[in-house]
Enzyme design. Structure first.
Site, PDB file in Angstrom:
ATOM      1  N   LYS A 279     -36.147  40.432  -5.884  1.00  0.00           N
ATOM      2  CA  LYS A 279     -34.751  40.861  -5.947  1.00  0.00           C
ATOM      3  C   LYS A 279     -34.391  41.591  -4.649  1.00  0.00           C
ATOM      4  O   LYS A 279     -35.028  42.578  -4.279  1.00  0.00           O
ATOM      5  CB  LYS A 279     -34.587  41.783  -7.158  1.00  0.00           C
ATOM      6  CG  LYS A 279     -33.197  41.833  -7.730  1.00  0.00           C
ATOM      7  CD  LYS A 279     -33.240  42.626  -9.026  1.00  0.00           C
ATOM      8  CE  LYS A 279     -31.886  42.763  -9.655  1.00  0.00           C
ATOM      9  NZ  LYS A 279     -31.906  43.691 -10.779  1.00  0.00           N
TER      10      LYS A 279
HETATM   11  C1  E4P Z   1     -28.895  43.498 -12.577  1.00  0.00           C
HETATM   12  O1  E4P Z   1     -29.869  42.882 -12.288  1.00  0.00           O
HETATM   13  C2  E4P Z   1     -28.856  44.946 -12.831  1.00  0.00           C
HETATM   14  O2  E4P Z   1     -30.132  45.354 -13.248  1.00  0.00           O
HETATM   15  C3  E4P Z   1     -27.934  45.343 -13.958  1.00  0.00           C
HETATM   16  O3  E4P Z   1     -27.384  44.250 -14.615  1.00  0.00           O
HETATM   17  C4  E4P Z   1     -27.063  46.483 -13.705  1.00  0.00           C
HETATM   18  O4  E4P Z   1     -26.344  46.777 -14.878  1.00  0.00           O
HETATM   19  P1  E4P Z   1     -25.619  48.157 -15.142  1.00  0.00           P
HETATM   20  O5  E4P Z   1     -24.324  48.132 -14.391  1.00  0.00           O
HETATM   21  O6  E4P Z   1     -25.398  48.173 -16.623  1.00  0.00           O
HETATM   22  O7  E4P Z   1     -26.525  49.237 -14.651  1.00  0.00           O
END
Ligand code: E4P
Length: 217
Positions: free
Chosen positions: A87
């Site tokens: 990522k």
């Molecule tokens: C994506 O990979 C992130 O981990 C995530 O979806 C962030 O979500 P949030 O805005 O609920 O923290």
């Protein structure tokens, strides 16, 4: 449509896996910290533990923000397990890193995407997944789902293979709307998936069926 769960909580990952509809997991440093998983060694072990539970892709985020650091970290993460997807944040060196990993055949997830232009760049760089954060856009009174529509249109125009991973999904309506638009994947909390099965008429109907069955027995 693929369902990913957005958590580092092993019990919830197991529950989703046992439901039989889980295609992968996304994590981030905040989700790790929420579970009390800190320090490189523990985080690495946690990624391995998650990979043992699920069959699909598991996103593991780099911490470096420079190209060399992202490459070093990403290669180490990818070597942990064949299910690991590296990522990478949507920054200039991140674009270079996406291209590098794409050329190496290593899967990537471009994270922290908030505009169609960023999604276009990620696809050009060969990202396997692009993660537009719809919930965080909604939080600032901007239509997150409209961004998914724009990215779908752009990717379809050019047959980009990058999969749209709708992230920061908060509830079942996000999941349903993403399905209508044609997002390839959603990632959200367990409740955004299990919430899909709930309907009061199902509960009332089942209760009635069982009561009627018992009458004859
Ligand atoms: C994506 O990979 C992130 O981990 C995530 O979806 C962030 O979500 P949030 O805005 O609920 O923290």
């Amino acid at each position: 449509m693929k369902f990913f769960i957005d958590t580092a909580n092993l019990a919830q990952i197991k529950e989703a896996q046992e439901l039989g509809v889980l295609d992968g997991v996304t994590t981030n440093p905040s989700l790790m910290a929420k579970e009390g998983i800190t320090g490189e060694k523990n985080i690495i072990q946690h990624y391995k533990d998650i990979c043992e539970i699920v069959d699909g892709d598991v996103s593991a985020e780099v911490i470096s923000t420079d190209f060399e650091g992202m490459v070093r970290e990403g290669e180490a993460l990818a070597a942990l397990h064949p299910q690991i997807v590296v990522k990478i944040p949507m920054i200039k060196d991140g674009i270079k890193a996406l291209k590098y990993f794409s050329d190496q055949g290593i899967k990537t997830n471009c994270t922290l995407v908030f505009s169609a232009g960023q999604a276009l760049l990620a696809a050009k760089a060969g990202a396997s997944y692009v993660s537009p954060f719809i919930g965080r856009l909604d939080d600032i009174s901007t239509d997150g789902l409209q961004l998914i529509e724009e990215i779908r249109l752009i990717y379809d125009n050019y047959d980009f293979e990058t999969e749209i991973l709708a992230a920061s999904v908060r509830h079942t309506m996000h999941v349903l709307e993403c399905a209508k638009i044609g997002a390839d994947v959603i990632t959200g909390p367990l409740g955004s998936i299990t919430g899909l099965l709930k309907h009061p008429l199902t509960d009332i109907g089942l209760e009635q069926f069982l009561a009627d069955y018992r009458k004859g027995n």
